[in-house]
Design a protein around this motif. Structure first.
Motif, short mmCIF file in Angstrom:
data_model
loop_
_atom_site.label_atom_id
_atom_site.label_comp_id
_atom_site.label_asym_id
_atom_site.label_seq_id
_atom_site.Cartn_x
_atom_site.Cartn_y
_atom_site.Cartn_z
N ASN A 94 -11.05 -4.16 30.82
CA ASN A 94 -9.96 -5.08 30.50
C ASN A 94 -9.98 -5.52 29.03
O ASN A 94 -9.60 -6.63 28.70
CB ASN A 94 -10.04 -6.31 31.39
N GLY A 95 -10.44 -4.61 28.15
CA GLY A 95 -10.45 -4.96 26.74
C GLY A 95 -11.35 -4.05 25.94
O GLY A 95 -11.61 -2.91 26.32
N PRO A 139 -3.45 -9.06 23.93
CA PRO A 139 -4.68 -9.78 24.25
C PRO A 139 -4.40 -11.14 24.89
O PRO A 139 -3.42 -11.82 24.56
CB PRO A 139 -5.35 -9.95 22.89
N SER A 140 -5.30 -11.51 25.79
CA SER A 140 -5.22 -12.84 26.42
C SER A 140 -6.37 -13.73 25.97
O SER A 140 -6.29 -14.95 26.07
CB SER A 140 -5.25 -12.71 27.95
N ALA A 141 -7.45 -13.12 25.47
CA ALA A 141 -8.59 -13.90 25.01
C ALA A 141 -9.35 -13.10 23.96
O ALA A 141 -9.54 -11.90 24.10
CB ALA A 141 -9.52 -14.24 26.18
N ILE A 142 -9.80 -13.80 22.91
CA ILE A 142 -10.56 -13.16 21.83
C ILE A 142 -11.72 -14.07 21.47
O ILE A 142 -11.56 -15.30 21.37
CB ILE A 142 -9.69 -12.90 20.59
N GLU A 143 -12.89 -13.48 21.26
CA GLU A 143 -14.09 -14.25 20.97
C GLU A 143 -14.91 -13.56 19.88
O GLU A 143 -15.01 -12.33 19.84
CB GLU A 143 -14.93 -14.37 22.24
N MET A 144 -15.45 -14.34 18.96
CA MET A 144 -16.34 -13.81 17.93
C MET A 144 -17.70 -14.49 18.06
O MET A 144 -17.78 -15.72 18.17
CB MET A 144 -15.76 -14.08 16.53
N VAL A 145 -18.76 -13.69 18.05
CA VAL A 145 -20.12 -14.21 18.18
C VAL A 145 -20.95 -13.70 17.00
O VAL A 145 -21.00 -12.49 16.73
CB VAL A 145 -20.77 -13.76 19.50
N ILE A 146 -21.59 -14.63 16.27
CA ILE A 146 -22.53 -14.28 15.21
C ILE A 146 -23.83 -15.01 15.51
O ILE A 146 -23.87 -16.25 15.52
CB ILE A 146 -22.01 -14.66 13.82
N THR A 181 -0.57 -3.07 18.15
CA THR A 181 -1.79 -3.19 17.35
C THR A 181 -2.15 -4.66 17.21
O THR A 181 -1.29 -5.55 17.29
CB THR A 181 -1.63 -2.59 15.95
N ILE A 182 -3.43 -4.89 17.00
CA ILE A 182 -3.92 -6.26 16.80
C ILE A 182 -4.57 -6.36 15.43
O ILE A 182 -5.29 -5.45 15.00
CB ILE A 182 -4.90 -6.67 17.91
N VAL A 229 -12.30 -8.53 22.69
CA VAL A 229 -10.86 -8.71 22.91
C VAL A 229 -10.56 -8.37 24.37
O VAL A 229 -10.91 -7.28 24.84
CB VAL A 229 -10.04 -7.82 21.97
N MET A 230 -9.93 -9.30 25.07
CA MET A 230 -9.60 -9.09 26.49
C MET A 230 -8.09 -9.14 26.69
O MET A 230 -7.38 -9.85 26.01
CB MET A 230 -10.26 -10.17 27.36
#
Length: 722
Positions: free
Chosen positions: A655-656, A679-686, A703-704, A720-721
């Motif tokens: 799903n992403g 997309p319905s949800a986006i997350e960034m992790v550092i 495109t995103i 990206v979901m």
């Protein structure tokens, strides 16, 4: 999936400073610069960050005071610096003379480079073998003259013959040095570590070295088996050197870069050697504004990408001075650091360059190559000999010509007079190495039309004419431009020594073609081919439109008289497709000022926001690098279009998708990817932090666009979901 392995070594940069996260460009390899005492630690630091590490050092200049001051072998070596006729040092900086490459100097370099080999570098770059035309007066050079020519030294400024001979010796000395260095150090790596080291020579183009009045081995490097390839040191600093077209002297960065990159592509044509094309987002001259640097950088990038035979790149020399340096603001009042948008675009272009190896190449319009024959001997006759001859401070792209005579030489109009009248009409002009005619059988077979003049170069061997004549007789079209006025026709060479003497090498060429040397200008059948002869000094073709038209007419009519089906299509632009990438440039001073319209679905890679566009209208002096969204339409999944990061991993899930990226800190990064669903949800992790991320969804192109950042030593993970 991993997008690209570092061991491909598609992209790299050189840096003399220690590792810093602010210029951690995440290319495949880094060239640690310099062989000072800090070199071993710098090699270890870059290795720890995951880079393949090479060494680069100057072979003609550097911080070599240890050698000069006698700490290497107990002898002072300041007499080995290059000196001009006024006995002044020719220097790269304070106490950094350009060197006369003696045997003992090569021994010193061997010992210092061994330290890098002991640290585990995988390749060595010996850059810029340069001997200035104004040099040739130091005691070391006088000794080498006596050994080489077996006669007393003659001051190079005394005659054309002395200048020509001095220049040949200068080229020989650096050829000898590189042969010794590469051969001995390769043996060292194999015998001590069983490691096959690769050796490369970063060098300016033959065109630029001739223009700047520098002698270098150039094509002679092809004869050295221990050399594995080159870096084409072409950038805005070389390509913005003014030249003359239709009587107007000005910068023509795109056109000059096009010819320079073409010259360097020729250095590896038909060989198994590697070539990286260099770009520099700024240059050695610190006085330009960021907008000026950006405009000219784009021109050099586009010019290089039009040469589809090369797909490896040095994306930057000295990234520290780009991302940490300051340059004049637009108002000229203050200095400022690199604008954020330009930094982001630079990183996008740098990472895009790693994908230029494409099988699907399409050239827009007719792409008939017209070759202009050039030779190493262009460098040998770059001084005017007269009673007022004086030493001229060397020109390196950061200053101005010293006087009218120097400016005339710097224009290099004999070459540009042949090239620009055709290039400006959108014809694919290629410099062709005359010296290679005797190196490679069938070397000329890829060309059907060639232009030659001996008014600014000389054939070093008579058998070159046998091959040229045979090529013409088998159907080639040769256009000769010249009036025999060059005083260097009188140097002591094969055409005017021995039993049979010729006024100029042209006479010998015409004799081989079966044409009388006294023949008037015109067009002549030679076997199945054609000789077109225009009795005009080629520099005059640069100085007026009328003479440029004469050259164009002679080329056109000679081709029309041949049996070859050669079509010359005049236009004001160049455009090529390399896989999904469309590269184009529109020139000024051309056949018209009509804009070039490119329609379709594209992403503009020179745009910091990577916008999707349906059409691009390129005006005069504009250029572009686009990604074609319609390329490979069967691929409906997630696909990376462009990113200003090294994308270590891109993985599509149910799903992403998930993406892992690395890059320099303190700079915004961007990416655009195809995405099957909104997309319905986006997350960034550092690290351990979950952070917000900017994004835009483009429904029409599916495109995103992502905007994010990096931290030192950490991966940026984006999910990206949909």
């Amino acid at each position: 999936m991993v997008t690209k392995e570092r061991n491909e070594e598609k992209t790299g940069f050189q840096e003399s400073g220690p590792y810093r996260a602010t210029y951690d460009l995440q290319t495949d390899f880094v060239m640690v610069y310099g062989i000072d005492q800090s070199m071993p630690q710098r090699i270890r630091d870059w290795k720890e960050k995951g880079y393949i590490v090479h060494l680069m050092t100057g072979v003609s200049w550097g911080d070599y005071q240890t050698y000069l001051n006698g700490k290497f072998d107990g002898q002072l070596h300041w007499d080995e610096g290059q000196r001009n006729k006024d006995n002044n040092d020719i220097s790269h900086g304070k106490d950094v003379p350009y060197m006369v490459p003696s045997i003992s100097f090569s021994k010193f370099l061997v010992e210092r480079v061994k330290v890098a080999i002991d640290e585990g570098v995988e390749a060595v770059h010996l850059e810029e073998p340069e001997f200035w035309v104004e040099g040739g007066y130091s005691e070391a050079f006088k000794r080498e003259w006596r050994i080489y020519f077996k006669e007393p030294w003659t001051a190079p400024h005394e005659s054309e013959d002395a200048q020509y001979r001095a220049s040949k010796l200068k080229a020989y000395l650096y050829t000898r040095t590189l042969d010794r260095l590469c051969g001995e150090l390769k043996e060292y790596g194999l015998s001590k570590y069983n490691r096959f080291l690769r050796f490369y020579v970063p060098t300016h183009s033959l065109i630029n070295y001739t223009q700047w009045q520098i002698i270098s081995p150039e094509s002679k490097l092809i004869d050295l088996p221990a050399i594995d390839g080159y870096i084409a040191q072409i950038w805005t600093g070389t390509s913005r050197t003014p030249n003359v077209y239709e009587g107007v002297r000005k910068e023509r960065t795109f056109e000059t870069a096009f010819l320079e990159y073409g010259m360097m592509q020729e250095l590896v044509s038909g060989t198994d050697r590697r070539m990286w094309f260099l770009h520099d987002p700024i240059e050695d001259n610190p006085r330009h504004t960021w907008s000026d640097y950006k405009e000219n950088y784009f021109k050099t990038v586009v010019a290089s990408l039009l040469h589809q035979g090369i797909s490896d790149y040095e994306v930057s020399p000295w990234p520290r001075r780009i991302f940490e340096g300051k340059h004049p603001s637009e108002d000229g009042v203050s200095l400022e650091g690199i604008p954020s948008d330009y930094a982001t675009t630079l990183l996008t272009v740098m990472h895009t360059l790693g994908n230029m190896k494409q099988d699907d190449i399409q050239i827009h319009g007719n792409s008939e190559n017209i070759g202009i024959l050039v030779a190493d001997s262009m460098m040998y006759q770059r001084k005017l000999i007269d009673s007022s001859s004086e030493a001229i401070p060397h020109y390196d792209g950061t200053g101005n010509a010293m006087n009218a005579t120097h400016q005339e030489l710097l224009d290099f109009s004999p070459f540009y007079g042949l090239a620009l009248p055709l290039l400006k009409r959108g014809l694919w002009v290629r410099p062709v190495q005359l010296d290679n005619v005797r190196r490679f059988s069938n070397y000329l077979n890829q060309y059907r039309a060639l232009i030659l003049s001996y008014e600014f170069l000389k054939p070093e061997y008579p058998d070159i004419h046998n091959a040229l004549a045979q090529w013409v007789k088998e159907g080639g079209v040769l256009i000769y431009i010249g009036d025999d006025s060059d005083p260097y026709h009188n140097v002591r060479e094969w055409w005017n020594t021995g039993n049979r003497k010729y006024h100029s090498p042209r006479d010998h060429l015409f004799e081989n073609l079966g044409i009388s040397p006294e023949t008037e200008q015109g067009i002549y059948k030679v076997g199945a081919g054609v000789l077109g002869f225009l009795s005009l000094s080629p520099d005059k073709c640069a100085k007026s439109k009328e003479n440029g038209d004469l050259l164009r007419a002679m080329v056109s009519k000679s081709i029309e008289c041949s049996s070859k089906d050669i079509l010359l299509e005049e236009k004001n632009h160049f455009m090529i497709k390399r896989g999904p990438y469309t590269i184009a440039a529109v020139m000024d001073e051309s056949i018209n000022d009509r804009p070039l319209e490119i329609k379709g679905a594209y992403v503009n890679l020179f745009d910091p926001k990577l916008r999707v566009v349906d059409e691009m209208t390129l005006k005069v002096n504009e250029n572009v690098l686009l990604y074609d969204l319609t390329f490979n339409p069967s691929n409906k999944g997630v696909r990376l279009i462009a990113a200003s990061s090294r994308v270590e991993e891109l993985k599509q899930i149910n799903n992403g998708f998930e993406m892992t990226a690395k890059g320099p800190e303190k700079l915004f990064a961007v990416a655009r990817l195809t995405c099957p669903e909104e997309p319905s949800a986006i997350e960034m992790v550092i690290g351990n932090d979950i952070l917000p991320i900017e994004f835009e969804w483009d429904q029409k192109s599916k495109t995103i666009f992502l905007k994010y950042f990096h931290r030192s030593g950490q991966e940026t993970k984006i999910s990206v979901m949909w």
